[in-house]
Design a protein around this motif. Structure first.
Motif, PDB file in Angstrom:
ATOM      1  N   ALA A 144     -30.428  13.328 -16.672  1.00 20.48           N
ATOM      2  CA  ALA A 144     -29.897  13.023 -15.352  1.00 20.48           C
ATOM      3  C   ALA A 144     -30.415  11.668 -14.858  1.00 20.48           C
ATOM      4  O   ALA A 144     -29.663  10.884 -14.263  1.00 20.48           O
ATOM      5  CB  ALA A 144     -30.267  14.122 -14.368  1.00 20.48           C
ATOM      6  N   ALA A 145     -31.694  11.376 -15.110  1.00 17.60           N
ATOM      7  CA  ALA A 145     -32.266  10.088 -14.694  1.00 17.60           C
ATOM      8  C   ALA A 145     -31.562   8.927 -15.389  1.00 17.60           C
ATOM      9  O   ALA A 145     -31.278   7.891 -14.771  1.00 17.60           O
ATOM     10  CB  ALA A 145     -33.765  10.062 -14.993  1.00 17.60           C
ATOM     11  N   VAL A 146     -31.270   9.088 -16.676  1.00 17.26           N
ATOM     12  CA  VAL A 146     -30.562   8.042 -17.428  1.00 17.26           C
ATOM     13  C   VAL A 146     -29.149   7.845 -16.882  1.00 17.26           C
ATOM     14  O   VAL A 146     -28.668   6.714 -16.762  1.00 17.26           O
ATOM     15  CB  VAL A 146     -30.510   8.405 -18.933  1.00 17.26           C
ATOM     16  N   ILE A 147     -28.491   8.941 -16.522  1.00 15.82           N
ATOM     17  CA  ILE A 147     -27.135   8.842 -15.958  1.00 15.82           C
ATOM     18  C   ILE A 147     -27.166   8.112 -14.618  1.00 15.82           C
ATOM     19  O   ILE A 147     -26.284   7.296 -14.309  1.00 15.82           O
ATOM     20  CB  ILE A 147     -26.529  10.252 -15.794  1.00 15.82           C
ATOM     21  N   LEU A 148     -28.194   8.381 -13.811  1.00 19.81           N
ATOM     22  CA  LEU A 148     -28.257   7.821 -12.461  1.00 19.81           C
ATOM     23  C   LEU A 148     -28.673   6.357 -12.434  1.00 19.81           C
ATOM     24  O   LEU A 148     -28.336   5.638 -11.487  1.00 19.81           O
ATOM     25  CB  LEU A 148     -29.242   8.635 -11.614  1.00 19.81           C
ATOM     26  N   LEU A 149     -29.404   5.903 -13.438  1.00 19.49           N
ATOM     27  CA  LEU A 149     -29.940   4.538 -13.434  1.00 19.49           C
ATOM     28  C   LEU A 149     -28.882   3.465 -13.214  1.00 19.49           C
ATOM     29  O   LEU A 149     -29.031   2.620 -12.303  1.00 19.49           O
ATOM     30  CB  LEU A 149     -30.723   4.279 -14.722  1.00 19.49           C
ATOM     31  N   PRO A 150     -27.795   3.418 -14.004  1.00 20.53           N
ATOM     32  CA  PRO A 150     -26.799   2.355 -13.762  1.00 20.53           C
ATOM     33  C   PRO A 150     -26.128   2.465 -12.400  1.00 20.53           C
ATOM     34  O   PRO A 150     -25.775   1.437 -11.800  1.00 20.53           O
ATOM     35  CB  PRO A 150     -25.783   2.559 -14.900  1.00 20.53           C
TER      36      PRO A 150
END
Length: 349
Positions: free
Chosen positions: A237-243
């Protein structure tokens, strides 16, 4: 991140975060949980009471902290705040599983299972971000009222996706759930259309995740304990939210560091907020372990009302008699829905 309401709700950072927003992930135990030393020093009743109190404190605490940060403190970056919640959940889950050995560690067994968890993470992101965003525009009391309609969306998605039909009694119990929120919306002094829509989106997302999780992780080989599922979902989820946070909210790291130089208190607020977001998930699991899923559901219904009252006392947002009546009707509908579901399961067996 949070989702204080029913990933059953309940919901990580989403103040509703069954609820959820949180991070409401149904437990799917696969092994015996190790006994801890604290449990051996306390009587079972006292230990259960402390766990329930911690569950209430963390659920209501993350809601109030999110509201304070996003609306009163002026830290208007809900996507980045959700990403911090996810990073916190990933770190604390790793410690709880690998170091403290609260539950046995489970591996991802296939690429297919990995993709399923990634899909759940995307739905989870949508739900929690919407829940946190809604707190910028709506009081916590109204936010909780909307979150109580999760059973309605769960029934709708279960029918649309799996063609699962409930009994007439169950569908009738959903009528006061919807009617109550209509009453509350029409009389809400601080009603905000965009905040209302994203809050409904958060509630629907939480319900969708619950239904999709039941479809994707059905085989015994793919079932994951709730804490292991959080361990894998949080970093995804953190990777998805970063961009998204970089594109929509800008160079948020530099902005946060600048704010920290001006007021170091924000560092403690963010760390505390992220820690409490994880405690929502941990206490959700512990309450289920020491009581039952049904008890957790009942406590969740009461939690929405307690959170609404506490938020009104702290933030002094105006309320109306009609709004309180609508909220009460919605909660009553949720209770009736739970009872109707229980009776339908007994009849089916």
């Amino acid at each position: 991140m949070v989702e204080a309401q029913t990933w059953t709700t309940r919901r990580m950072s989403n103040p509703r975060l069954e609820a959820e927003q949180v991070v409401d992930i149904p437990a799917t135990p696969t092994g015996d949980v190790r006994n801890n030393n604290i449990g051996s020093l306390l009587s079972p009743n006292l230990l259960t009471a402390l766990i329930i109190a911690s569950w209430y404190f963390s659920n209501i605490g993350v809601l109030l902290l999110n509201k304070y940060l996003l609306s009163y403190y002026g830290y208007r970056y809900p996507i980045f705040l959700t990403m911090l919640h996810m990073l916190s959940c990933a770190a604390y889950s790793f410690i709880a599983i690998h170091w403290l050995e609260i539950v046995p560690f489970q591996h991802i067994v296939s690429r297919r299972q990995f993709l399923k968890i990634a899909a759940l993470s995307a739905i989870f992101c949508f739900s929690v971000v919407c829940g946190n965003t809604s707190l910028r525009y709506l009081p916590v009391s109204f936010n909780q009222a909307i979150g109580a309609t999760t059973p309605f969306f769960t029934a709708v998605f279960a029918f649309l996706i799996t063609c699962k039909k409930e009994t007439a009694e169950v569908y009738l119990a959903l009528l006061p759930v919807v009617f109550g929120i209509v009453l509350a919306s029409n009389s809400e002094p601080l009603f905000h259309l965009f905040g209302f829509l994203v809050c409904v989106g958060s509630t629907a997302g939480r319900a969708l995740k619950s239904v999709v999780q039941g479809i994707l992780l059905t085989s015994e080989a793919e079932k994951l304990h709730s804490m292991n599922l959080l361990l894998y979902m949080a970093p995804m989820a953190a990777v998805i939210l970063l961009p998204f946070t970089l594109y929509i909210e800008g160079n948020i790291t530099a902005i946060t560091m600048e704010k920290a130089r001006e007021d170091s208190f924000i560092v403690f607020l963010l760390i505390g907020n992220a820690t409490v977001a994880y405690l929502v998930n941990l206490t959700n699991f512990l309450v289920t372990k020491h009581t039952s899923a049904l008890t957790l559901q009942v406590l969740g219904n009461a939690k929405a009302a307690v959170a609404a009252v506490v938020s009104v006392l702290i933030f002094r947002n105006p309320v109306t008699v009609m709004g309180m009546t609508g909220f009460a009707v919605t909660i009553m509908g949720v209770v009736l829905y739970s009872e109707a579901k229980k009776r339908s399961k007994v009849t089916a067996h």
